[in-house]
Scaffold this motif. Sequence first.
Motif, PDB file in Angstrom:
ATOM      1  N   VAL A 234       0.845  -1.194   0.000  1.00  0.00           N
ATOM      2  CA  VAL A 234       0.000   0.000   0.000  1.00  0.00           C
ATOM      3  C   VAL A 234       0.879   1.241   0.000  1.00  0.00           C
ATOM      4  O   VAL A 234       1.921   1.285   0.672  1.00  0.00           O
ATOM      5  CB  VAL A 234      -0.913   0.008   1.235  1.00  0.00           C
ATOM      6  CG1 VAL A 234      -1.835   1.229   1.224  1.00  0.00           C
ATOM      7  CG2 VAL A 234      -1.733  -1.273   1.306  1.00  0.00           C
ATOM      8  N   ALA A 235       0.473   2.246  -0.741  1.00  0.00           N
ATOM      9  CA  ALA A 235       1.173   3.522  -0.746  1.00  0.00           C
ATOM     10  C   ALA A 235       1.280   4.061   0.681  1.00  0.00           C
ATOM     11  O   ALA A 235       0.336   3.936   1.479  1.00  0.00           O
ATOM     12  CB  ALA A 235       0.435   4.520  -1.632  1.00  0.00           C
ATOM     13  N   SER A 236       2.425   4.674   1.008  1.00  0.00           N
ATOM     14  CA  SER A 236       2.639   5.132   2.379  1.00  0.00           C
ATOM     15  C   SER A 236       3.385   6.460   2.380  1.00  0.00           C
ATOM     16  O   SER A 236       4.323   6.670   1.601  1.00  0.00           O
ATOM     17  CB  SER A 236       3.408   4.090   3.188  1.00  0.00           C
ATOM     18  OG  SER A 236       4.655   3.790   2.588  1.00  0.00           O
ATOM     19  N   ILE A 237       2.966   7.334   3.279  1.00  0.00           N
ATOM     20  CA  ILE A 237       3.480   8.697   3.385  1.00  0.00           C
ATOM     21  C   ILE A 237       3.712   9.020   4.849  1.00  0.00           C
ATOM     22  O   ILE A 237       2.900   8.661   5.717  1.00  0.00           O
ATOM     23  CB  ILE A 237       2.496   9.711   2.772  1.00  0.00           C
ATOM     24  CG1 ILE A 237       2.371   9.487   1.260  1.00  0.00           C
ATOM     25  CG2 ILE A 237       2.907  11.150   3.075  1.00  0.00           C
ATOM     26  CD1 ILE A 237       1.272  10.310   0.605  1.00  0.00           C
ATOM     27  N   THR A 238       4.834   9.699   5.140  1.00  0.00           N
ATOM     28  CA  THR A 238       5.097  10.191   6.489  1.00  0.00           C
ATOM     29  C   THR A 238       4.836  11.689   6.517  1.00  0.00           C
ATOM     30  O   THR A 238       5.367  12.440   5.684  1.00  0.00           O
ATOM     31  CB  THR A 238       6.559   9.916   6.891  1.00  0.00           C
ATOM     32  OG1 THR A 238       6.788   8.502   6.870  1.00  0.00           O
ATOM     33  CG2 THR A 238       6.848  10.444   8.286  1.00  0.00           C
ATOM     34  N   LEU A 239       4.013  12.125   7.478  1.00  0.00           N
ATOM     35  CA  LEU A 239       3.676  13.539   7.630  1.00  0.00           C
ATOM     36  C   LEU A 239       4.481  14.171   8.751  1.00  0.00           C
ATOM     37  O   LEU A 239       4.876  13.501   9.712  1.00  0.00           O
ATOM     38  CB  LEU A 239       2.192  13.715   7.963  1.00  0.00           C
ATOM     39  CG  LEU A 239       1.145  13.310   6.927  1.00  0.00           C
ATOM     40  CD1 LEU A 239      -0.241  13.666   7.448  1.00  0.00           C
ATOM     41  CD2 LEU A 239       1.393  13.981   5.589  1.00  0.00           C
ATOM     42  N   ALA A 240       4.693  15.488   8.633  1.00  0.00           N
ATOM     43  CA  ALA A 240       5.194  16.237   9.778  1.00  0.00           C
ATOM     44  C   ALA A 240       4.264  15.986  10.951  1.00  0.00           C
ATOM     45  O   ALA A 240       3.034  16.040  10.815  1.00  0.00           O
ATOM     46  CB  ALA A 240       5.258  17.717   9.450  1.00  0.00           C
ATOM     47  N   ALA A 241       4.835  15.704  12.119  1.00  0.00           N
ATOM     48  CA  ALA A 241       4.026  15.283  13.266  1.00  0.00           C
ATOM     49  C   ALA A 241       2.989  16.322  13.656  1.00  0.00           C
ATOM     50  O   ALA A 241       1.860  15.974  14.027  1.00  0.00           O
ATOM     51  CB  ALA A 241       4.945  14.982  14.452  1.00  0.00           C
TER      52      ALA A 241
END
Length: 492
Positions: A234-241
């Motif tokens: 699955v596509a995955s993205i990390t966001l600024a907390a």
Amino acid sequence: MTNRAAAFLGFVFWAAPSIAQAPLDRGILAKIQDEATRNSQAAPVFEMLTVNIGPRLTASPAHKRAAEWVRDRLASYGIENARLEPWKFGRGWSLEKITVEMIEPRYLPLIGYADGWSPSTTGEIVAAPVLAGDKSPEELDRMRDQLKGAIVLTQPMMTNFVHKDRPQPSDPNYVALSAGYATGIGRARATGPTPAQRAAKIYADAGAGVLLKPSIGEHGTVFVTGRDLGPGSVASITLAAEHYNMIVRMLEHKIPVKLRVGLETKFYDQDGGNAYNVLAELPGSDPALRDEVVMIGGHLDSWHTGVGATDNADGATTMVEAIRILKAINAHPRRTVRIALWGGEEQGLLGSHAWVQQHLEGPANAGARSKFDVYFNIDNGTGDIYGWFLQNNEAAKPIFDAWLEPLKQHGARRNVIEPVGATDHLSFVDAGLPGFNPIQDYVDYDVRTHHTNMDTVERVDVNEIRQAAATVAWFAYNAAMSDQKIPRPVSK
């Protein structure tokens, strides 16, 4: 730099008698320092890797471009047999486009980066996010209908931020082994699927649209890594907390939220799954010792959000500059000095391990192993070299201390007997060979630049690369000139 645990902690070292040291050639030291200062080539090398090429993810086109450029640069200096050596890695990857926005209850562009080797989304997804938070794999399994095609917030709010850098081992008040928290020393290896791995399978089986998670950094610093989970992931993205937490707070307050997320990525496998190490040599001049090898190196690959300035363009530049200096001053070392710039360090020391396995490990390589002297690595930090982690090698300590002493007037401080982990010298240590990594500056390294979008040119002072390169050249020269090799570790 990888989080691989330090398997070397079980080593004990040969309690050899003190090795007689030849007088240090301070004339050569003066030449090294003069060349490093007056004729430095550190800036153009560093700028090519960071400004022109940028991030150098293993097996990506950018990494291969960097490897080819460094090979050609070494050859232009007259370093012999400059070459690329392939090793099997897997698919390369690059980020082509990302959209991550909040569009209701108000518009806000969100700070986020695709995880390495994430697949693309199926077009843009516009939807209310599903909060999975801290749900167990069993609870997630009961949510499969909600997860299909969804934007999933996979974690609870981030509260456990990275707040401090590792301690400085060269400080007089340093507590032994306290830097280990940042280098993976002593971490247990998991057995069987972890809850996170079980959750990833559920998301894939349920057909989730995209997974969002918070970074451990503050102030918009986004720590991003990733790995290839293969077809069907699955596509995955990390966001600024702070942005991730804002969305979670809204949902907890029953405020409707809608996001727009789209991700386009590209995989590369036309090169047969190969990645590349760069190698070259300055041949030894002594007929009795020239087949023995002193090796210097560091990793050329980086993660994909910043430009890999501190991790590890500055280190790669240091090693290229160190061997250039030795060539430029006509040092004529007795042993061969070999440089290696590795790929795949960030995925688990893969490039250096592949090279050691091919060239130094096992019965077929016994001859090469017997002629191998020492490996000097550089990674973990930036700036001046203050000394070296000695990997509990008591027999090497007087040698390293003697070589460091004349450098103290130029910023060096002290060596420490303790080991350090998490980078390519472990591939050599694990093979029973001496491998060492220096002590450098860690200010803002763990909290700001290590594997983040803030690993940019602004974090590096090129003048400090010059000092580091002179230090490496001095240590490599002394090792290559010594009558005896560095004492080796012996396994229990």
